[in-house]
Scaffold this motif. Structure first.
Motif, PDB file in Angstrom:
ATOM      1  N   ARG A  34      49.694  -1.377  60.012  1.00  0.00           N
ATOM      2  CA  ARG A  34      49.114  -0.791  58.808  1.00  0.00           C
ATOM      3  C   ARG A  34      47.595  -0.839  58.894  1.00  0.00           C
ATOM      4  O   ARG A  34      47.025  -1.715  59.570  1.00  0.00           O
ATOM      5  N   PRO A  35      46.890   0.082  58.228  1.00  0.00           N
ATOM      6  CA  PRO A  35      45.419   0.051  58.246  1.00  0.00           C
ATOM      7  C   PRO A  35      44.880  -1.277  57.726  1.00  0.00           C
ATOM      8  O   PRO A  35      45.432  -1.858  56.790  1.00  0.00           O
ATOM      9  N   VAL A  36      43.811  -1.742  58.351  1.00  0.00           N
ATOM     10  CA  VAL A  36      43.223  -3.022  57.954  1.00  0.00           C
ATOM     11  C   VAL A  36      41.849  -2.832  57.322  1.00  0.00           C
ATOM     12  O   VAL A  36      41.206  -3.810  56.942  1.00  0.00           O
ATOM     13  N   ALA A  37      41.393  -1.590  57.231  1.00  0.00           N
ATOM     14  CA  ALA A  37      40.077  -1.307  56.657  1.00  0.00           C
ATOM     15  C   ALA A  37      40.069   0.099  56.097  1.00  0.00           C
ATOM     16  O   ALA A  37      40.898   0.939  56.452  1.00  0.00           O
ATOM     17  N   ARG A  38      39.116   0.362  55.200  1.00  0.00           N
ATOM     18  CA  ARG A  38      38.993   1.696  54.634  1.00  0.00           C
ATOM     19  C   ARG A  38      38.483   2.671  55.696  1.00  0.00           C
ATOM     20  O   ARG A  38      37.671   2.307  56.551  1.00  0.00           O
ATOM     21  N   PRO A  39      38.934   3.919  55.649  1.00  0.00           N
ATOM     22  CA  PRO A  39      38.464   4.893  56.641  1.00  0.00           C
ATOM     23  C   PRO A  39      37.033   5.326  56.372  1.00  0.00           C
ATOM     24  O   PRO A  39      36.580   5.374  55.225  1.00  0.00           O
ATOM     25  N   MET A  40      36.327   5.626  57.446  1.00  0.00           N
ATOM     26  CA  MET A  40      35.011   6.236  57.331  1.00  0.00           C
ATOM     27  C   MET A  40      35.178   7.692  56.913  1.00  0.00           C
ATOM     28  O   MET A  40      36.209   8.311  57.193  1.00  0.00           O
ATOM     29  N   SER A  41      34.170   8.256  56.291  1.00  0.00           N
ATOM     30  CA  SER A  41      34.187   9.691  56.001  1.00  0.00           C
ATOM     31  C   SER A  41      34.163  10.437  57.332  1.00  0.00           C
ATOM     32  O   SER A  41      33.726   9.892  58.361  1.00  0.00           O
ATOM     33  N   PRO A  42      34.628  11.685  57.367  1.00  0.00           N
ATOM     34  CA  PRO A  42      34.591  12.432  58.633  1.00  0.00           C
ATOM     35  C   PRO A  42      33.201  12.463  59.272  1.00  0.00           C
ATOM     36  O   PRO A  42      33.064  12.318  60.495  1.00  0.00           O
ATOM     37  N   ARG A  43      32.152  12.654  58.475  1.00  0.00           N
ATOM     38  CA  ARG A  43      30.791  12.720  59.041  1.00  0.00           C
ATOM     39  C   ARG A  43      30.407  11.406  59.705  1.00  0.00           C
ATOM     40  O   ARG A  43      29.893  11.394  60.841  1.00  0.00           O
ATOM     41  N   ILE A  44      30.662  10.301  59.025  1.00  0.00           N
ATOM     42  CA  ILE A  44      30.313   8.992  59.586  1.00  0.00           C
ATOM     43  C   ILE A  44      31.224   8.636  60.753  1.00  0.00           C
ATOM     44  O   ILE A  44      30.785   8.032  61.746  1.00  0.00           O
ATOM     45  N   ALA A  45      32.493   9.035  60.660  1.00  0.00           N
ATOM     46  CA  ALA A  45      33.424   8.777  61.759  1.00  0.00           C
ATOM     47  C   ALA A  45      32.952   9.450  63.043  1.00  0.00           C
ATOM     48  O   ALA A  45      32.966   8.840  64.120  1.00  0.00           O
ATOM     49  N   TRP A  46      32.489  10.697  62.930  1.00  0.00           N
ATOM     50  CA  TRP A  46      32.014  11.392  64.131  1.00  0.00           C
ATOM     51  C   TRP A  46      30.690  10.820  64.618  1.00  0.00           C
ATOM     52  O   TRP A  46      30.420  10.815  65.838  1.00  0.00           O
ATOM     53  N   ALA A  47      29.875  10.299  63.727  1.00  0.00           N
ATOM     54  CA  ALA A  47      28.658   9.613  64.159  1.00  0.00           C
ATOM     55  C   ALA A  47      29.027   8.353  64.949  1.00  0.00           C
ATOM     56  O   ALA A  47      28.396   8.036  65.971  1.00  0.00           O
TER      57      ALA A  47
END
Length: 235
Positions: A70-83
Motif C-alpha cells: 500500500r502507498p506509504v506517502a502522499r503522491p507528488m503532483s504530476p509537475r513535481i513528480a516529473w521534476a
C-alpha cells in the motif's frame, strides 16, 4: 478508458495452448488481499486505479494488477513528480529554488530508505496514466520499434531484466488510439503490454529516472532490487 469485456470463462484466461496464464479474482478477494473494504475496492475500480472488467454482472480483477504494498506517502503532483524524475536522471529541473531544495531532500530520504521502491511508487504514482493491454506476441517487437512509443521499465536494457514476451513504454494521448488499432491491443487479461500515457515528449532512450520509476511500480522483489541498484549507481 473503459476496460473492454471479453467472453472468457470466469476466473481464468488461457493461452492458445490452453495453459492458464492469468487468474482473475472478485472484489471480496481483492479486499482481503489489500486489507480494504469491498466498498473501497469498488471506489478504486471506479476511479480507474484498479483495472477490472464486468462478467455476468460480476467485477473481476486480474490478480497480476493487484498492488502488493500500500502507498506509504502522499503522491507528488504530476509537475513535481516529473521534476523529481529529472533529478534522478541527472537532468536540470524546471522548479523554484524552494522546490529544488525539497526535492533534493526527498532524494536523500529515498537513498537512505530500506526499500526505496516503496517510496518511489507512492510519490510518483500520478506522473502518468497506466493502461494495461493484451497484444499478440507477434506484434510486440514491431510495437517496441515504433517511434511513437518510448520503451521504458522492463523494456529498457538498463533495467537489467529480461522482459520476456512483454512490452512497457510511454505514449502520448494523441497517438494511443491508432496504436491500439494498429497493433490489435485489447484491455483484457492477461496483460503483456503496459503503456504509460502522458502528454510529454520523452527522448529515446527514456531518462533513467523514468526507468527507475517504472520498475518501482511493478511492486515485485526482483524489480525492487533493481531500483535500489540503479539508485546506488547514480548516487
Amino acid at each position: 478508458m473503459t476496460p473492454l469485456l471479453a467472453l472468457v470463462p470466469e476466473g481464468h484466461n488461457h493461452s492458445e495452448s490452453g495453459i492458464v496464464v492469468s487468474m482473475e479474482v472478485g472484489v471480496q478477494d481483492v479486499a482481503a488481499q489489500l486489507g480494504l473494504s469491498d466498498r473501497r475496492v469498488r471506489q478504486l475500480i471506479a476511479a480507474g486505479d484498479l483495472p477490472a472488467r464486468r462478467v455476468a454482472g460480476r467485477l473481476l480483477v486480474d490478480e497480476a494488477s493487484i498492488p502488493r504494498s500500500r502507498p506509504v506517502a502522499r503522491p507528488m503532483s504530476p509537475r513535481i513528480a516529473w521534476a523529481f524524475v529529472s533529478l534522478l536522471s541527472g537532468e536540470e529541473m524546471d522548479v523554484s529554488a524552494r522546490e529544488r531544495a525539497r526535492l533534493v531532500a526527498k532524494r536523500r530520504e529515498l537513498l537512505a530508505a530500506p526499500n526505496p521502491a516503496v517510496l518511489l511508487r507512492s510519490w510518483l504514482r500520478q506522473r502518468a496514466q497506466l493502461l494495461r493491454f493484451n497484444a499478440g506476441v507477434s506484434e510486440l517487437a514491431e510495437l517496441l520499434a515504433d517511434r511513437r512509443v518510448v520503451p521504458s521499465g522492463i523494456s529498457d536494457p538498463r533495467s537489467g531484466l529480461s522482459p520476456g514476451q512483454e512490452v512497457e513504454a510511454y505514449v502520448r494521448p494523441a497517438d494511443l488510439p491508432r496504436l491500439v488499432d494498429e497493433y490489435l491491443m485489447a484491455e483484457v487479461p492477461p496483460t503483456n503490454v503496459w503503456l504509460h500515457v502522458v502528454d510529454r515528449v520523452l527522448p529515446r532512450p527514456a531518462p533513467l529516472g523514468v526507468v527507475i520509476a517504472d520498475l518501482a511500480d511493478r511492486d515485485l522483489p526482483r524489480e525492487d532490487g533493481r531500483v535500489r541498484a540503479l539508485l546506488t549507481e547514480t548516487a
